[in-house]
Structures are given as C-alpha cells and as structure tokens.
Design a protein around this motif. Structure first.
Motif, PDB file in Angstrom:
ATOM      1  N   SER A  14       0.824  -1.210   0.000  1.00 17.47           N
ATOM      2  CA  SER A  14       0.000   0.000   0.000  1.00 17.47           C
ATOM      3  C   SER A  14       0.858   1.259   0.000  1.00 17.47           C
ATOM      4  CB  SER A  14      -0.978   0.006   1.176  1.00 17.47           C
ATOM      5  OG  SER A  14      -0.287   0.016   2.398  1.00 17.47           O
ATOM      6  N   GLU A  15       1.952   1.269   0.752  1.00 13.41           N
ATOM      7  CA  GLU A  15       2.840   2.434   0.737  1.00 13.41           C
ATOM      8  C   GLU A  15       3.528   2.580  -0.619  1.00 13.41           C
ATOM      9  OE1 GLU A  15       5.508   2.414   4.058  1.00 13.41           O
ATOM     10  OE2 GLU A  15       3.894   2.891   5.478  1.00 13.41           O
ATOM     11  N   TYR A  16       3.957   1.468  -1.202  1.00  9.10           N
ATOM     12  CA  TYR A  16       4.595   1.503  -2.519  1.00  9.10           C
ATOM     13  C   TYR A  16       3.643   2.098  -3.561  1.00  9.10           C
ATOM     14  CZ  TYR A  16       6.585  -0.189  -6.897  1.00  9.10           C
ATOM     15  OH  TYR A  16       7.076  -0.261  -8.175  1.00  9.10           O
ATOM     16  N   ILE A  17       2.406   1.655  -3.560  1.00  5.34           N
ATOM     17  CA  ILE A  17       1.423   2.152  -4.528  1.00  5.34           C
ATOM     18  C   ILE A  17       1.128   3.624  -4.279  1.00  5.34           C
ATOM     19  CG2 ILE A  17      -0.990   1.966  -5.282  1.00  5.34           C
ATOM     20  CD1 ILE A  17       0.875  -0.219  -6.405  1.00  5.34           C
ATOM     21  N   SER A  18       0.862   4.000  -3.037  1.00  7.27           N
ATOM     22  CA  SER A  18       0.510   5.405  -2.750  1.00  7.27           C
ATOM     23  C   SER A  18       1.657   6.346  -3.083  1.00  7.27           C
ATOM     24  CB  SER A  18       0.069   5.570  -1.298  1.00  7.27           C
ATOM     25  OG  SER A  18       1.135   5.336  -0.414  1.00  7.27           O
TER      26      SER A  18
END
Length: 159
Positions: A14-18
């Motif tokens: 989720s952090e990578y995508i955001s």
C-alpha cells in the motif's frame, strides 16, 4: 483502497502504490490518474511481483472519475486478477456478504440504501461468522471525496 493480507505485505504494497501514485502526480504537473488507471497500475505491480516476490494482498479499489463523472470499484486478488465490479467483498466474509449484495444491489442506489446493504452484511457476519468482530468502518467514495462512516463501537475505544 482497501487492502487485506499479512501485515508486512499490506503495509509494503500500500505504501509503494501510494508513493508511486503521488510521484506520478508530481512528475506530470498535478495530473491525477483515473481510478481505472490506478487499478491497472496496481494490477501491473502485483503481476510483476508475482514472478519475483509476491505480495499476498487482496484489494478493493474505489474512486470517482471526475472526467467521466462516475464512480467505479475494482476487485483484485493476490494473483493479480482484476475486475471492475458493482459491489465486492474479499476473504471469508465474501461467502456471507456477496449473496446479500447480489440480492439487494440495484442500479442507481442512494448512499443510504448502499449503507443499509453494508449494515445487513455486518449483521449477517455478527450472527454467522466464526470470529466476533465488534468494529467496522464504512467508507463512502463519491464526487465529494472520501468520508468515513462508523458502525458499531469506535475502534479507538478498544483497550
């Protein structure tokens, strides 16, 4: 974006995508990706990771496309399968919730009707599901943005 899975994969993905979506916006003079483009970006990253070091995450991604003037919801699993859906659930809860959503969903639902369907799903889980989950958070995504509705006790009140 709602994500379920092991905590390490959930946080990392989720952090990578955001961060990558924010980088895209900064690199392209504030141009934001549509929900369709965001879903396909997530799917591409899951598919790439599947062959290297897979993320065990399942995703429900919703958004409002300001250009088309419509909301959309995308369902993704850890194998990078992507589908645009009208409603969705992931995991064991889907066994109980999808039949309720299938029966009650109709085109042009109001926000209150949709929340009513989700409340029916929560009540069904409280009766039939093995694990007692007292707290649920309902989020609404529409042209006005994202807002959070509560159901049950406040998650911050748990000791």
């Amino acid at each position: 974006m709602g994500i379920s899975g092991p905590n390490a994969d959930l946080v990392n993905f989720s952090e990578y995508i955001s961060k990558n979506l924010a980088l895209y916006e900064l690199s392209n003079d504030g141009l934001k990706l549509s929900p369709h483009a965001q879903a396909n970006f997530c799917r591409g990253e899951l598919a790439t990771a599947l062959r290297k070091g897979p993320y065990q995450v399942n995703i429900m991604l919703g958004g409002y496309d300001t250009v088309k003037g419509e909301a959309s919801l995308y369902w993704m699993d850890y194998l990078a399968a992507l589908a645009k859906v009208n409603y969705g659930a992931q995991g064991y809860a889907s066994s109980f919730c999808l039949s309720i959503m299938d029966r009650d969903w109709k085109e042009g639902l109001t926000c209150d009707e949709a929340v009513g369907i989700v409340e029916k799903c929560i009540k069904e889980l409280q009766v039939r599901f093995l694990i007692a989950q007292p707290n649920f958070i309902i989020k609404v995504v529409d042209k006005d943005g994202v807002r959070t509705l509560k159901f049950g006790a406040d998650p911050a009140d748990i000791n």
